[in-house]
Design a protein around this motif. Structure first.
Motif, mmCIF file in Angstrom:
data_model
loop_
_atom_site.group_PDB
_atom_site.id
_atom_site.type_symbol
_atom_site.label_atom_id
_atom_site.label_comp_id
_atom_site.label_asym_id
_atom_site.label_seq_id
_atom_site.Cartn_x
_atom_site.Cartn_y
_atom_site.Cartn_z
ATOM 1 N N SER A 203 0.828 -1.204 0.000
ATOM 2 C CA SER A 203 0.000 0.000 0.000
ATOM 3 C C SER A 203 0.863 1.255 0.000
ATOM 4 C CB SER A 203 -0.926 0.006 1.229
ATOM 5 O OG SER A 203 -1.801 -1.098 1.211
ATOM 6 N N ILE A 204 1.930 1.234 0.795
ATOM 7 C CA ILE A 204 2.854 2.372 0.815
ATOM 8 C C ILE A 204 3.491 2.543 -0.557
ATOM 9 C CG2 ILE A 204 5.049 3.211 1.735
ATOM 10 C CD1 ILE A 204 4.291 2.057 4.416
ATOM 11 N N ALA A 205 3.928 1.423 -1.156
ATOM 12 C CA ALA A 205 4.610 1.470 -2.453
ATOM 13 C C ALA A 205 3.711 2.056 -3.536
ATOM 14 C CB ALA A 205 5.077 0.071 -2.856
ATOM 15 N N VAL A 206 2.438 1.677 -3.518
ATOM 16 C CA VAL A 206 1.525 2.128 -4.580
ATOM 17 C C VAL A 206 0.933 3.498 -4.248
ATOM 18 C CG1 VAL A 206 -0.629 1.639 -5.796
ATOM 19 C CG2 VAL A 206 0.967 -0.211 -5.318
ATOM 20 N N LEU A 207 0.239 3.590 -3.101
ATOM 21 C CA LEU A 207 -0.489 4.812 -2.774
ATOM 22 C C LEU A 207 0.436 5.990 -2.500
ATOM 23 C CD1 LEU A 207 -3.288 3.314 -0.504
ATOM 24 C CD2 LEU A 207 -3.585 4.313 -2.769
ATOM 25 N N CYS A 208 1.420 5.774 -1.624
ATOM 26 C CA CYS A 208 2.279 6.892 -1.232
ATOM 27 C C CYS A 208 3.192 7.348 -2.365
ATOM 28 C CB CYS A 208 3.102 6.517 0.002
ATOM 29 S SG CYS A 208 2.092 6.359 1.490
ATOM 30 N N ILE A 209 3.755 6.394 -3.111
ATOM 31 C CA ILE A 209 4.631 6.775 -4.223
ATOM 32 C C ILE A 209 3.850 7.546 -5.278
ATOM 33 C CG2 ILE A 209 5.971 5.876 -6.172
ATOM 34 C CD1 ILE A 209 7.034 3.716 -4.330
ATOM 35 N N CYS A 210 2.660 7.022 -5.645
ATOM 36 C CA CYS A 210 1.829 7.727 -6.630
ATOM 37 C C CYS A 210 1.395 9.091 -6.100
ATOM 38 C CB CYS A 210 0.600 6.888 -6.983
ATOM 39 S SG CYS A 210 0.953 5.424 -7.978
ATOM 40 N N PHE A 211 1.051 9.139 -4.814
ATOM 41 C CA PHE A 211 0.619 10.404 -4.223
ATOM 42 C C PHE A 211 1.735 11.434 -4.248
ATOM 43 C CE2 PHE A 211 0.391 13.078 -0.361
ATOM 44 C CZ PHE A 211 -0.741 13.813 -0.683
ATOM 45 N N PHE A 212 2.940 11.042 -3.871
ATOM 46 C CA PHE A 212 4.053 11.994 -3.843
ATOM 47 C C PHE A 212 4.505 12.385 -5.246
ATOM 48 C CE2 PHE A 212 4.671 10.385 0.584
ATOM 49 C CZ PHE A 212 4.509 11.610 1.206
ATOM 50 N N LEU A 213 4.386 11.466 -6.212
ATOM 51 C CA LEU A 213 4.665 11.834 -7.605
ATOM 52 C C LEU A 213 3.656 12.879 -8.075
ATOM 53 C CD1 LEU A 213 5.519 8.385 -9.256
ATOM 54 C CD2 LEU A 213 7.076 10.289 -8.864
ATOM 55 N N THR A 214 2.396 12.668 -7.723
ATOM 56 C CA THR A 214 1.352 13.628 -8.074
ATOM 57 C C THR A 214 1.582 14.954 -7.365
ATOM 58 O OG1 THR A 214 -0.216 11.794 -8.322
ATOM 59 C CG2 THR A 214 -1.140 14.007 -8.106
ATOM 60 N N LEU A 215 1.909 14.876 -6.076
ATOM 61 C CA LEU A 215 2.167 16.091 -5.297
ATOM 62 C C LEU A 215 3.357 16.856 -5.868
ATOM 63 C CD1 LEU A 215 1.276 17.676 -2.766
ATOM 64 C CD2 LEU A 215 2.953 16.341 -1.464
ATOM 65 N N GLY A 216 4.411 16.123 -6.254
ATOM 66 C CA GLY A 216 5.578 16.766 -6.855
ATOM 67 C C GLY A 216 5.223 17.491 -8.140
ATOM 68 N N SER A 217 4.364 16.874 -8.954
ATOM 69 C CA SER A 217 3.929 17.525 -10.199
ATOM 70 C C SER A 217 3.206 18.821 -9.902
ATOM 71 C CB SER A 217 3.011 16.582 -10.990
ATOM 72 O OG SER A 217 3.703 15.417 -11.396
ATOM 73 N N TYR A 218 2.368 18.821 -8.854
ATOM 74 C CA TYR A 218 1.617 20.027 -8.524
ATOM 75 C C TYR A 218 2.487 21.099 -7.888
ATOM 76 C CZ TYR A 218 -2.917 18.345 -9.937
ATOM 77 O OH TYR A 218 -3.970 17.912 -10.695
ATOM 78 N N VAL A 219 3.570 20.710 -7.253
ATOM 79 C CA VAL A 219 4.513 21.713 -6.740
ATOM 80 C C VAL A 219 5.111 22.495 -7.902
ATOM 81 C CG1 VAL A 219 6.752 22.019 -5.621
ATOM 82 C CG2 VAL A 219 5.060 20.489 -4.605
ATOM 83 N N PHE A 220 5.509 21.778 -8.962
ATOM 84 C CA PHE A 220 6.049 22.446 -10.157
ATOM 85 C C PHE A 220 4.969 23.276 -10.846
ATOM 86 C CE2 PHE A 220 9.259 19.030 -9.831
ATOM 87 C CZ PHE A 220 10.407 19.810 -9.914
ATOM 88 N N ILE A 221 3.730 22.745 -10.859
ATOM 89 C CA ILE A 221 2.626 23.468 -11.492
ATOM 90 C C ILE A 221 2.362 24.789 -10.765
ATOM 91 C CG2 ILE A 221 0.122 23.445 -11.857
ATOM 92 C CD1 ILE A 221 0.380 20.441 -12.476
ATOM 93 N N VAL A 222 2.272 24.729 -9.435
ATOM 94 C CA VAL A 222 1.995 25.940 -8.644
ATOM 95 C C VAL A 222 3.124 26.956 -8.787
ATOM 96 C CG1 VAL A 222 1.699 26.824 -6.299
ATOM 97 C CG2 VAL A 222 0.504 24.742 -6.998
#
Length: 322
Positions: A203-222
């Motif tokens: 769950s950590i490998a899938v949910l957290c990794i995908c979440f932080f990849l998504t969060l990282g994308s939005y940091v660059f977007i913002v």
């Protein structure tokens, strides 16, 4: 010699929302309406994107796959939930329960990867608009989609296999509206420590990794949006990814609160409420948010409707003249 699986339970009883007996009919109507709207909305997205050449872009290609996934994802759990509400308790065989568990995990994991891919797509579109057509070409889009689906297929295999090999000696009542990981582990009469730890790590490998990849994308977007000098320009740019951010927040938030913990400690009723959000609500939000807040998509729907109505009008006129 390896120990044999000594399971004596051949079927499970899904209790669903039996603690709300006086609300069963109302809940049935609400969930049925939401299910019909979800299927209709996502099928409309798939159809419109396929028919309109202007929507043949990476963003809409990913959206089309997400809509296709949502149709099957919600259909994995909601029809059984509706049957449960009608019968006040639904029996499901052991094999059918394991099959439902596999497809639920498979489609849920695939959605995590697709949402991360869509965030990366928006990041490239906003942060590198001039290079975007070269960076996000069709071959890369196809590969990202294929990786999302195949990774989801592989992710679901291990949890489903480990749950199916547990011993279930009774009782056979699952205090949930579908075969989910925590309630199944609670029913097992064998040690579930290794299974719990494995599912926790996965769950950590899938949910957290995908979440932080998504969060990282939005940091660059913002950060890119904040560099736009005009307020109207910042508002217009952020609106292109605001709908995606809303879906991501609800989906990842509920999934992480449900599965990223070392033991199934949530109360059954809290478990059900959280599950409703990512199995019933989120699949509905996809067509609502992406269609109602997207001018290009709404224009494509109007164009398709005018074209279809024109064809039917010509046919009706021809039949009348004949």
């Amino acid at each position: 010699m390896e120990p044999q699986n000594t399971s004596t339970v051949t079927n499970f009883q899904l209790l669903g929302f039996q603690n709300l007996l006086e609300w069963q009919t109302l809940l049935f109507v609400i969930f049925l309406v939401i299910y019909c709207l979800t299927i209709t909305g996502n099928v409309v997205i798939i159809t419109v994107v396929s028919q309109d050449q202007r929507l043949h872009s990476p963003m809409y290609m990913f959206l089309q796959h997400l809509s296709f996934l949502e149709v099957w994802y919600t259909s994995t759990t909601v029809p059984l939930l509706l049957a449960n509400l009608l019968s006040w308790g639904q029996a499901i065989s052991f094999s059918a329960c394991m099959a439902q568990l596999y497809f639920f995990v498979f489609l849920g994991a695939t959605e995590c990867f697709l949402l991360a891919v869509m965030a990366y797509d928006r990041c490239l579109a906003i942060c590198s608009p001039l290079r975007y057509p070269l960076l996000m070409h069709r071959e890369l889009c196809t590969r990202l989609v294929a990786v999302s689906w195949w990774t989801g297929i592989g992710t679901a295999f291990l949890p489903s296999l480990m749950i199916s090999r547990l011993d279930f000696c009774g009782p056979n009542e699952i205090n949930h509206f579908f075969c989910d990981l925590p309630p199944l582990m609670q029913l097992s009469c064998s040690s579930v420590y290794i299974t719990e730890v494995t599912i926790f790590i996965l769950s950590i490998a899938v949910l957290c990794i995908c979440f932080f990849l998504t969060l990282g994308s939005y940091v660059f977007i913002v950060s890119s949006i904040l560099r736009i000098p005009s307020t109207s320009g910042r508002r217009k740019t952020f609106s292109t990814c605001g709908s995606h951010l809303a879906v991501v927040t609800i989906y990842y938030g509920t999934m992480i609160s449900m599965y990223v913990h070392p033991s199934p400690h949530l109360l059954p009723e809290v478990n059900k409420i959280i599950s409703v959000f990512y199995t019933v609500v989120t699949p509905l939000l996809n067509p609502v948010i992406y269609s109602l807040r997207n001018k290009d998509f709404k224009e494509a729907v109007r164009k398709l409707m005018r074209r279809k109505c024109g064809i039917y009008g010509v046919r009706a006129k021809g039949i009348f003249l004949f």
